[in-house]
Motif scaffolding. Structure first.
Motif, mmCIF file in Angstrom:
data_model
loop_
_atom_site.group_PDB
_atom_site.id
_atom_site.type_symbol
_atom_site.label_atom_id
_atom_site.label_comp_id
_atom_site.label_asym_id
_atom_site.label_seq_id
_atom_site.Cartn_x
_atom_site.Cartn_y
_atom_site.Cartn_z
ATOM 1 N N GLN A 219 11.053 -6.558 -8.368
ATOM 2 C CA GLN A 219 9.941 -7.504 -8.241
ATOM 3 C C GLN A 219 9.516 -7.571 -6.780
ATOM 4 N N MET A 220 8.227 -7.778 -6.570
ATOM 5 C CA MET A 220 7.724 -7.842 -5.204
ATOM 6 C C MET A 220 8.178 -9.142 -4.532
ATOM 7 N N GLY A 221 7.731 -10.270 -5.058
ATOM 8 C CA GLY A 221 8.273 -11.560 -4.636
ATOM 9 C C GLY A 221 7.744 -12.149 -3.340
ATOM 10 N N SER A 222 7.456 -11.330 -2.344
ATOM 11 C CA SER A 222 7.019 -11.903 -1.070
ATOM 12 C C SER A 222 5.954 -11.018 -0.429
ATOM 13 N N GLU A 227 3.824 -5.904 1.876
ATOM 14 C CA GLU A 227 3.409 -5.203 3.090
ATOM 15 C C GLU A 227 4.157 -3.872 3.202
ATOM 16 N N GLU A 228 5.459 -3.938 2.938
ATOM 17 C CA GLU A 228 6.269 -2.724 3.021
ATOM 18 C C GLU A 228 5.861 -1.733 1.934
ATOM 19 N N PHE A 229 5.637 -2.273 0.744
ATOM 20 C CA PHE A 229 5.260 -1.442 -0.410
ATOM 21 C C PHE A 229 3.987 -0.654 -0.125
ATOM 22 N N LEU A 230 3.031 -1.300 0.543
ATOM 23 C CA LEU A 230 1.731 -0.666 0.754
ATOM 24 C C LEU A 230 1.589 -0.028 2.131
ATOM 25 N N GLN A 231 2.693 -0.015 2.899
ATOM 26 C CA GLN A 231 2.608 0.467 4.278
ATOM 27 C C GLN A 231 2.073 1.902 4.375
ATOM 28 N N ASP A 232 2.438 2.735 3.392
ATOM 29 C CA ASP A 232 2.040 4.137 3.456
ATOM 30 C C ASP A 232 0.640 4.388 2.912
ATOM 31 N N CYS A 233 -0.006 3.332 2.394
ATOM 32 C CA CYS A 233 -1.324 3.530 1.777
ATOM 33 C C CYS A 233 -2.328 3.988 2.832
ATOM 34 N N PHE B 100 3.483 -12.984 -4.959
ATOM 35 C CA PHE B 100 3.806 -12.767 -3.553
ATOM 36 C C PHE B 100 4.155 -14.081 -2.861
ATOM 37 N N GLY B 101 4.399 -15.115 -3.646
ATOM 38 C CA GLY B 101 4.767 -16.403 -3.073
ATOM 39 C C GLY B 101 3.668 -17.048 -2.263
ATOM 40 N N LEU B 102 2.423 -16.720 -2.578
ATOM 41 C CA LEU B 102 1.309 -17.289 -1.812
ATOM 42 C C LEU B 102 0.600 -18.409 -2.565
ATOM 43 N N ASP B 103 1.029 -18.663 -3.810
ATOM 44 C CA ASP B 103 0.268 -19.615 -4.617
ATOM 45 C C ASP B 103 0.347 -21.036 -4.069
ATOM 46 N N ASP B 104 1.414 -21.367 -3.321
ATOM 47 C CA ASP B 104 1.522 -22.716 -2.750
ATOM 48 C C ASP B 104 0.441 -22.978 -1.713
ATOM 49 N N ARG B 105 -0.109 -21.919 -1.164
ATOM 50 C CA ARG B 105 -1.123 -22.074 -0.123
ATOM 51 C C ARG B 105 -2.544 -22.103 -0.688
ATOM 52 N N PHE B 106 -2.642 -21.965 -1.976
ATOM 53 C CA PHE B 106 -3.965 -22.025 -2.616
ATOM 54 C C PHE B 106 -4.008 -23.238 -3.543
ATOM 55 N N LYS B 107 -4.886 -24.160 -3.227
ATOM 56 C CA LYS B 107 -4.972 -25.390 -4.018
ATOM 57 C C LYS B 107 -6.311 -25.414 -4.756
ATOM 58 N N SER B 108 -6.305 -26.026 -5.918
ATOM 59 C CA SER B 108 -7.592 -26.226 -6.587
ATOM 60 C C SER B 108 -7.637 -27.620 -7.181
ATOM 61 N N TYR B 109 -8.777 -28.262 -6.999
ATOM 62 C CA TYR B 109 -8.942 -29.641 -7.459
ATOM 63 C C TYR B 109 -10.262 -29.787 -8.202
ATOM 64 N N TRP B 110 -10.329 -30.853 -8.959
ATOM 65 C CA TRP B 110 -11.609 -31.267 -9.533
ATOM 66 C C TRP B 110 -11.929 -32.625 -8.929
ATOM 67 N N ILE B 111 -12.976 -32.718 -8.113
ATOM 68 C CA ILE B 111 -13.348 -33.984 -7.484
ATOM 69 C C ILE B 111 -14.855 -34.177 -7.653
ATOM 70 N N SER B 112 -15.243 -35.269 -8.279
ATOM 71 C CA SER B 112 -16.670 -35.467 -8.546
ATOM 72 C C SER B 112 -17.347 -36.154 -7.362
ATOM 73 N N ALA B 113 -18.672 -36.227 -7.407
ATOM 74 C CA ALA B 113 -19.458 -36.716 -6.277
ATOM 75 C C ALA B 113 -19.131 -38.169 -5.929
#
Lengths: 354, 143
Positions: A219-222, A227-233, B100-113
């Motif tokens: 699994q990629m996970g991070s 970044e490492e996986f695609l480094q050679d792209c 890639f563990g980035l979902d915590d940095r993306f938020k989505s909300y529903w906020i009306s006027a």
């Protein structure tokens, strides 16, 4: 479904009949060149030689759907190809990249394929067709099937207009799945009878094996791992060109904003201190994985196309499967089912938002 | 870059908001003098459906510590069903970011006027959350 059992000569006759009787105007089907197997576009039925020895050949060269993508012609094209290729064709029909009425989709059973290089090199061992027992035996000799095939849950022919299923003793069963398919078979004057090609137990077994294999993939996970996986792209975008379901006429990554050069790159480097070259490896692949997220059929053509041998099967099919799961969508399963991004339900997915 | 201490840094947050609701809510929060952290840069879109997931990817890859999107409540879209389509895209994008563990940095909300107060509170909570996560791992990287 209505179908008929054919021996190899009858199958040859049937495929020739499709052309001779005018059911289709041309056929895209595999042909043999020495030990190798590749596709051909046939107009003259005489050019079809012993198809039974080649249509099941476990060699993956190119996704056949990619070959006819965007053909907006009135002539009818018949395609004889493996399930992943026909599923890609069905997605392309939904994406309006070809006309449903001008293609006759003929799906053959698949047991898993080798890359065309491995197939040609080990043709003596592999032969004209394989089954799961043979694949295991060859695996012991170090001849392994493509990873995308190992994780494929849809190997048996079950989509398209006509299916060609392997039977006992070298015979095949040909059956129509749609009205168009059944019409085509009746035009061939085959004696049709009711056939049961559900093969539910077999399908379940294949799906279970595929899932087990999928769980063993790393699994990629991070971000670091990615970044490492695609480094050679080298951002050659060959994965995009060979992808059957990547279909934009003008790709964002061919436009100045997606393919910055010169002064634009300098500005970016000034902003960030340094940027990687060639630029946009992560942006390109993450955008592409989103673009194909619901339509990726997991054929592995991207991995085969990669000149840097990046195992893209661990990226595209693995990640898109997770997106397809949230929409409970199997690409290419049903031509009438709307694409997830063109449909909605009023009350859904709130648990997927945060 | 990269040397900020976790929890004690000012995050950079890119926000995409719908013209018809959250953008107006931000306006309302301003005119009613609600205080909220000034670390978000808001980009106005005409609808949830205008949010191309590439916007979010590009912001994250270029070093935004957080990205948020906010639009009309489902069923209240100015264009009838734009946010239904948008919701599916956001869900797909979030599924990909999760890998890639980035979902915590993306938020989505529903906020009306009319929800100026909710907007201010959401921004406060979001700022705290992103601060807790620390600077994005992507900012210092050579990408």
């Amino acid at each position: 479904m209505k179908g008929a059992e054919l021996n190899s000569d009858d199958l040859e006759g049937a495929l020739k009949g499709l052309l001779d009787k005018g059911v289709v105007d041309c056929l895209v089907m595999p042909h043999r060149a020495g030990k190798a197997v590749s596709y051909m576009l046939v107009k003259d039925a005489d050019k079809i030689e012993s198809p039974a020895s080649v249509i099941f050949a476990p060699s993956f060269t190119v996704n056949a759907a990619n070959l006819i993508k965007g053909w907006t012609i009135k002539e009818k094209v018949g395609i004889v190809a493996k399930p992943c290729e026909i599923r890609a064709a069905i997605e392309l029909i939904k994406l309006k990249q070809m006309d449903k009425e001008s293609v006759l989709l003929i799906t053959v059973d698949c047991a898993g394929t080798y890359t065309n290089q491995v197939y040609t090199e080990h043709y003596a061992d592999i032969g004209d067709e394989v089954d799961s027992a043979k694949i295991k035996e060859l695996d012991g000799k170090g001849i392994t099937i493509r990873e995308s095939c190992a994780i494929c849950e849809n190997k048996l022919a079950a989509v398209g207009d006509i299916i060609i299923a392997k039977g006992a003793g070298g015979n095949v069963t040909v059956a129509g799945l749609t009205a168009m398919g059944e019409e085509a078979l009746s035009a061939l004057e085959l004696s049709l009878e009711d056939k049961d090609l559900e093969r539910a137990a077999e399908k379940e077994k294949i799906a279970a094996e595929a899932k087990a294999k999928l769980d063993t993939l790393p699994q990629m996970g991070s971000v670091e791992a990615l970044e490492e996986f695609l480094q050679d792209c080298i951002v050659c975008k060959n994965c995009r060109d060979m992808c059957p379901v990547c279909y934009c006429k003008e790709c964002f990554f061919e436009l100045p904003l997606g393919k910055p050069t010169g002064g634009d790159l300098l500005n970016l480097a000034e902003l960030r201190g340094a940027i990687g070259l060639p630029p946009g490896q992560l942006f390109y692949h993450m955008t592409r994985v989103y673009h194909v997220s619901t339509t990726c059929v997991g054929c592995g053509a991207c991995e085969d196309a990669c000149p840097k041998d990046i195992p893209l099967t661990r990226f595209y099919p693995v990640i898109t499967k997770k997106v397809q799961d949230i929409f409970e969508y199997v690409p290419g399963k049903d031509v009438e089912e709307p694409l997830p991004f063109t449909a909605y339900e009023e009350d859904e997915l709130e648990d997927k938002l945060r | 870059m990269g040397e900020e201490i976790k929890g004690d840094f000012e995050p950079k947050i890119v926000g995409f908001t719908c013209n018809w609701c959250t953008y107006a809510a931000a306006d309302l929060a301003g005119t009613s003098r609600k205080k909220y952290p000034p670390n978000s840069r808001i980009i106005r879109l005409m609808c949830t459906a205008r949010l191309d997931p590439m916007f979010v990817l590009k912001a994250l890859l270029n070093g935004a510590d957080g990205v948020f999107f906010s639009g009309c409540h489902p069923g209240e879209c100015h264009y009838i069903k734009g946010n239904f389509y948008g919701r599916r895209r956001i869900a797909a994008l979030r599924t990909i970011l999760q890998q890639f563990g980035l979902d915590d940095r993306f938020k989505s909300y529903w906020i009306s006027a009319s929800e100026g107060e909710k907007f201010a509170n959401t921004m406060k909570a979001q700022s705290e959350e992103i601060k807790k996560l620390g600077p994005t791992p992507l900012r210092g990287k050579i990408l």
